[in-house]
Structures are given as structure tokens and as C-alpha cells.
Motif scaffolding. Structure first.
Motif, short mmCIF file in Angstrom:
data_model
loop_
_atom_site.label_atom_id
_atom_site.label_comp_id
_atom_site.label_asym_id
_atom_site.label_seq_id
_atom_site.Cartn_x
_atom_site.Cartn_y
_atom_site.Cartn_z
N ILE A 252 42.54 30.94 55.03
CA ILE A 252 41.82 29.86 54.36
C ILE A 252 40.50 30.43 53.87
CG2 ILE A 252 40.70 27.63 54.63
CD1 ILE A 252 42.76 26.88 56.69
N CYS A 253 40.25 30.33 52.57
CA CYS A 253 39.05 30.93 51.98
C CYS A 253 38.36 29.93 51.07
CB CYS A 253 39.40 32.20 51.21
SG CYS A 253 37.93 33.12 50.66
N ASP A 254 37.04 29.91 51.15
CA ASP A 254 36.24 28.99 50.32
C ASP A 254 35.96 29.55 48.93
OD1 ASP A 254 34.44 30.97 50.94
OD2 ASP A 254 33.17 29.72 52.21
N GLY A 255 36.45 30.76 48.65
CA GLY A 255 36.26 31.34 47.33
C GLY A 255 35.12 32.32 47.24
N ASN A 256 34.46 32.60 48.36
CA ASN A 256 33.28 33.47 48.33
C ASN A 256 33.48 34.80 49.03
OD1 ASN A 256 31.54 31.65 46.89
ND2 ASN A 256 31.46 30.41 48.77
N THR A 257 34.72 35.13 49.38
CA THR A 257 35.04 36.44 49.94
C THR A 257 35.56 37.32 48.80
OG1 THR A 257 35.65 35.39 52.02
CG2 THR A 257 36.39 37.64 51.70
N ASP A 258 35.34 38.60 48.89
CA ASP A 258 35.85 39.53 47.88
C ASP A 258 37.36 39.34 47.73
OD1 ASP A 258 36.87 41.84 46.54
OD2 ASP A 258 35.14 43.01 47.20
N PRO A 259 37.85 39.03 46.54
CA PRO A 259 39.28 38.78 46.37
C PRO A 259 40.15 39.99 46.70
CG PRO A 259 38.16 38.86 44.24
CD PRO A 259 37.11 38.81 45.28
N ASP A 260 39.61 41.19 46.53
CA ASP A 260 40.37 42.38 46.93
C ASP A 260 40.58 42.41 48.43
OD1 ASP A 260 40.44 43.15 44.30
OD2 ASP A 260 39.20 44.94 44.53
N TRP A 261 39.56 41.99 49.18
CA TRP A 261 39.72 41.93 50.64
C TRP A 261 40.86 40.99 51.02
CZ3 TRP A 261 34.19 41.35 53.21
CH2 TRP A 261 33.41 42.46 52.85
N ILE A 262 40.87 39.83 50.40
CA ILE A 262 41.89 38.84 50.74
C ILE A 262 43.27 39.33 50.35
CG2 ILE A 262 42.71 36.49 50.33
CD1 ILE A 262 40.17 36.68 52.03
N ALA A 263 43.38 39.95 49.17
CA ALA A 263 44.67 40.50 48.75
C ALA A 263 45.18 41.52 49.76
CB ALA A 263 44.56 41.13 47.36
N MET A 264 44.28 42.40 50.22
CA MET A 264 44.69 43.42 51.19
C MET A 264 45.04 42.79 52.53
SD MET A 264 45.43 46.57 51.06
CE MET A 264 44.59 46.94 49.50
N ASP A 265 44.35 41.72 52.92
CA ASP A 265 44.72 41.01 54.15
C ASP A 265 46.14 40.47 54.04
OD1 ASP A 265 42.18 41.57 55.00
OD2 ASP A 265 41.45 39.50 54.94
N LEU A 266 46.48 39.90 52.88
CA LEU A 266 47.83 39.39 52.67
C LEU A 266 48.86 40.53 52.71
CD1 LEU A 266 47.14 36.85 49.78
CD2 LEU A 266 47.36 36.34 52.21
N PHE A 267 48.50 41.66 52.11
CA PHE A 267 49.39 42.83 52.15
C PHE A 267 49.63 43.29 53.59
CE2 PHE A 267 48.12 44.70 47.69
CZ PHE A 267 48.74 43.61 47.09
N SER A 268 48.59 43.18 54.43
CA SER A 268 48.69 43.72 55.78
C SER A 268 49.77 43.04 56.59
CB SER A 268 47.33 43.60 56.50
OG SER A 268 47.06 42.26 56.87
N GLN A 269 50.08 41.80 56.27
CA GLN A 269 51.21 41.14 56.93
C GLN A 269 52.51 41.43 56.20
OE1 GLN A 269 51.43 39.36 59.98
NE2 GLN A 269 49.57 40.59 60.00
N ALA A 270 52.44 41.37 54.88
CA ALA A 270 53.66 41.55 54.09
C ALA A 270 54.30 42.91 54.29
CB ALA A 270 53.35 41.32 52.61
#
Length: 446
Positions: A252-270
Motif C-alpha cells: 500500500i503506497c500513498d504515491g510518495n515512494t520512489d516508483p522504482d523501489w515499489i516495482a522492485m519490491d513487487l519483483f522480489s515476490q514475483a
């Protein structure tokens, strides 16, 4: 969807959102009848033939070329030799992770307790560790030394007498690569015996025992569909921790985190598995677009990009929620294994979380830190079972016995209550057993 259709886009405001989310979360643990039968046959075979069956299945599934289960065992000396052979930086990383896991779980130890009533009666709870446990360390697409630490260390902290580990690795103890790291982790974690076997046959050997592999009291650790089916089928013969499904992450993100960080977090599970699930919920539509763009740009550079792509196409989603309450409602419906609250002041969001295996607070707390070295165990409830399961911990390796020590006065006070209730249940012996503790009541010798 993104230009490359890597991940779905959902909107909580759309009329069909609930149906679409339900379809995405279709995590029913339906076992293929043939899988269940195959597992049942393996369990019966190992129970009947012991070591001989384990050898046969290891030859068939794990490229084993030997003749005895003893050849599948990695000695303590070999574990230590594997640890000693590591470069210092890697060995230090294992020790650091182990120390942090141990420190966290030492705070979970539950002591025995008692209290005394005015009449001298004593009541309480006696907490004791299990005698012998088996830990299953998953293999296949990757090897997980961190899983050795996460299963064995809580058991050791709990006071378990003997820890038996099984791991489906084709690597010998003297070989290089990932197998050696598994054995090194076993040395760090204090594993007593380790066997390089996996699958349903490993679960059977732990549950029933063989000539070489001792029977355990409880089996912990995740595995593939055959391991999961086997654990379900042996439950009752031994204890198990939980029924594990594919790994999951909801951010859950409010839009103020680096989008690359979030993408890599998603990759880390996938990247775990094609069936793993990565979901992002945000109250900022523009941020979802930015993360989608990051996914498209970063994915081609990932070593496991094919697994990531399949996982995200089939089970991932970027979800727009209009506000915090809607985001948390969706999150609790998901009941994720891992939850990242990548928001400002995440502590204010925490009270609204009802169902999650592990919760990662803030922008600087990626789930990957929890996988390896934060301290809490990474063996977590999946497939929505965070509604009723908890993370693996020291408490899973302890059992509790009730303590009841009635004084004469205490027995006389309680006996009439027990007698009345027993009479109502038409259990005469129960009623008399209690009543004869009352002074002046007839005993069997009168």
C-alpha cells in the motif's frame, strides 16, 4: 494495463471490481486428485518399506546414484566444513542474520506460570519444548539457506532436543555452489542431522520414521504441491505448522515512494515462482502509472524475468483505491502473507490491519529485509490464511500442559459444582469421583 501488458489494472470504483478481485484472489487449495493419490502412495510406500523406498524415490526424483539413506545424510563435520569454506563476507552475513533471528525469537519464549488461591490450591500452565522436530527446506527453482535459519533457530530457542532437516538438493556436501551454503546455514543454526531428500518421501520419512531417519513430533517449512499435500495427509500422525501456498506481497503506497523501489519490491515476490502474487494498492492514480512504467523499464534486466513476467501477468495487479479506508478494506480482503505500508506515518495505518502475516512499516522497509535478516521468521501464512494463522515462531515448538493442584479445602469447594454438572451429563463416575472428595461423603470403602 501497461504497454507490454505485464500487470493488470483494477479500480475499486468500478462496478465489477469485487468480481475482478475475487478472481485475482482465487487461491483455493484444490488438490488434483492424481496428486493426492500419488502422495498417498508415496506415504504408504515409505511407511511400509522405510529406507528402501526413500532410496528409490531419491534415485527417481533427485538424481541420487547411491544405495543407502546414509549416503544422503550430511554429517555435522560436513556442515561445519561447508561453513568454514565460505568467504568471510558470506559467512559473516549468515552469522549476522542468525544472531538477529535468535535475538528476536528469544523474546517469544513463553515460561511456565502458576498462581495460588486462598485455599492453597494451585493452578497454572507447564510449558515444555517438543522433543524432536523436522524442518523442510524448499528447493527446486532455488535453494534457501535463509529458510534453514528461519526454521531451526526458533526451534533451538524453544529448547527442542533434536532438529532434523531435509532439503531437496542434488549437491553433495563437498560440492561448490548453493548446496554448500545450505549445509553451512545448518551448521550456523544448530541442525543436528540433515538429509538431502525432498518431496513427499521426505515428509513421509519424518512423519513415520525409517531405519535411518528418526520420526519427529512436528514438521515445519514450506514446499511444493507434493510437499503441501503430504503435510496435510500426515497431520495427526505428527504436528505441522501450516499449509503453505505461493508467496504473496501486497504493497500500500500513498504515491510518495520512489516508483522504482515499489516495482522492485513487487519483483522480489514475483521472482519466487510463477504462482507468486504481487499487488500494489494506491490512492494516487498517477503513481500507479509511474510504477507501471518502472515495471516495463526494469523487467528486461532481471535474471528471472520470465518467471516474474508470468507471475505478474497471471496473478499481479495495480489497484486504485479512492481513500485510506478503501485501501485497507481491500488489503484485509486479500489477507496477504507480506504487507508493506509504504506511506507517511505508517503507524497510523497499522490499527486498521486485521489480516497479514508480516507487516513492513515505512518506505525503507522492503519485504526482502524480512526474508533474510530483520529477525522475525519468514515462514508466514499464505493464501488468505493470515485470517487465522500466525508466523512460525518459538510458540510452534513448545507445547503447554495445564497444572491443577487442589488442596483438600479447594477440592471440597469445587466438588459440588463438578458433581452437579456431571449428574446433568449422566456421568455417574464423574459425579462420585468428585463427591467423594467432600468431607463426610460416602467413599468406596464404606
Amino acid at each position: 494495463m501497461t504497454d507490454n501488458m505485464v500487470i493488470k489494472r483494477l479500480d475499486a470504483g468500478q462496478a465489477d471490481f469485487t468480481r475482478a478481485l475475487d478472481a485475482l484472489l482465487d487461491r483455493r487449495m484444490i488438490e488434483d486428485p492424481q496428486t493426492s493419490k500419488t502422495v498417498a502412495d508415496i506415504l504408504l510406500d515409505v511407511r511400509t518399506r522405510g529406507d528402501a523406498a526413500v532410496v528409490d524415490y531419491s534415485r527417481r526424483f533427485d538424481r541420487f546414484a547411491g544405495n543407502t539413506v546414509s549416503e544422503l545424510e550430511v554429517s555435522k563435520a560436513q556442515m561445519q566444513a561447508s561453513l568454514d569454506s565460505l568467504d568471510q563476507e558470506l559467512a559473516d552475513a549468515l552469522h549476522t542474520a542468525a544472531d538477529r533471528i535468535r535475538s528476536y525469537h528469544e523474546r517469544q519464549v513463553q515460561p511456565s506460570w502458576q498462581y495460588e488461591e486462598e485455599d492453597g490450591s494451585v493452578y497454572g500452565q507447564y510449558v515444555v519444548a517438543l522433543e524432536r522436530v523436522g524442518i523442510y527446506v524448499p528447493g527446486g527453482k532455488a535453494n534457501y539457506p535463509s529458510s534453514v535459519l528461519m526454521n531451526a533457530i526458533p526451534a533451538r530457542v524453544a529448547g527442542v532436543d533434536e532438529v532434523i532437516a531435509v532439503v531437496p538438493t542434488p549437491y553433495g556436501a563437498d560440492a561448490g555452489g548453493e548446496g554448500r551454503l545450505i549445509f553451512a546455514a545448518a551448521a550456523v543454526a544448530g541442525v543436528d542431522r540433515l538429509f538431502t531428500i525432498g518431496g513427499a518421501q521426505a515428509i513421509a520419512a519424518l512423519a513415520f520414521g525409517t531405519e535411518t531417519i528418526p520420526r519427529v513430533d512436528k514438521i515445519t517449512g514450506p514446499g511444493n504441491v507434493y510437499v503441501t499435500a503430504a503435510k496435510k495427509q500426515v497431520f495427526g500422525e505428527v504436528g505441522i505448522d501450516m499449509i503453505a501456498g505461493p508467496s504473496e506481497l501486497t504493497v500500500i503506497c500513498d504515491g510518495n515512494t520512489d516508483p522504482d523501489w515499489i516495482a522492485m519490491d513487487l519483483f522480489s515476490q514475483a521472482e519466487h515462482d510463477e504462482q507468486a502474487q504481487s499487488i500494489l494498492i494506491s490512492t494516487d492514480r498517477a503513481f500507479l502509472d509511474k510504477v507501471a512504467a518502472s515495471i516495463d523499464r526494469l523487467l528486461p534486466g532481471m535474471e528471472r524475468r520470465d518467471i516474474i513476467r508470468t507471475s505478474m501477468q497471471n496473478r499481479g495487479a495495480l489497484i486504485y483505491a479512492p481513500d485510506q479506508d478503501a485501501a485497507m478494506k481491500i488489503c484485509n480482503q486479500i489477507a496477504p502473507e507480506h504487507l508493506e505500508l509504504s506511506v507517511a506515518e505508517p503507524e497510523q495505518w497499522l490499527p486498521k490491519v486485521r489480516h497479514a502475516g508480516a507487516i513492513f512499516l515505512g518506505r525503507y522497509t522492503p519485504e526482502a529485509l524480512g526474508d533474510y535478516c530483520a529477525g522475525p521468521c519468514h515462514v508466514l501464512p499464505t493464501s488468505g490464511t493470515a485470517r487465522f494463522f500466525s508466523p512460525l515462531g518459538v510458540y510452534d515448538f513448545q507445547k503447554r500442559s495445564s497444572i491443577i493442584n487442589c488442596s483438600a479445602a479447594g477440592a471440597a469447594r469445587l466438588a459440588p459444582v463438578a458433581e452437579k454438572l456431571a449428574q446433568n451429563e449422566h456421568l455417574q463416575a464423574h459425579a462420585l469421583s468428585a463427591a467423594w472428595r467432600i468431607p463426610g461423603r460416602k467413599s468406596g470403602r464404606e
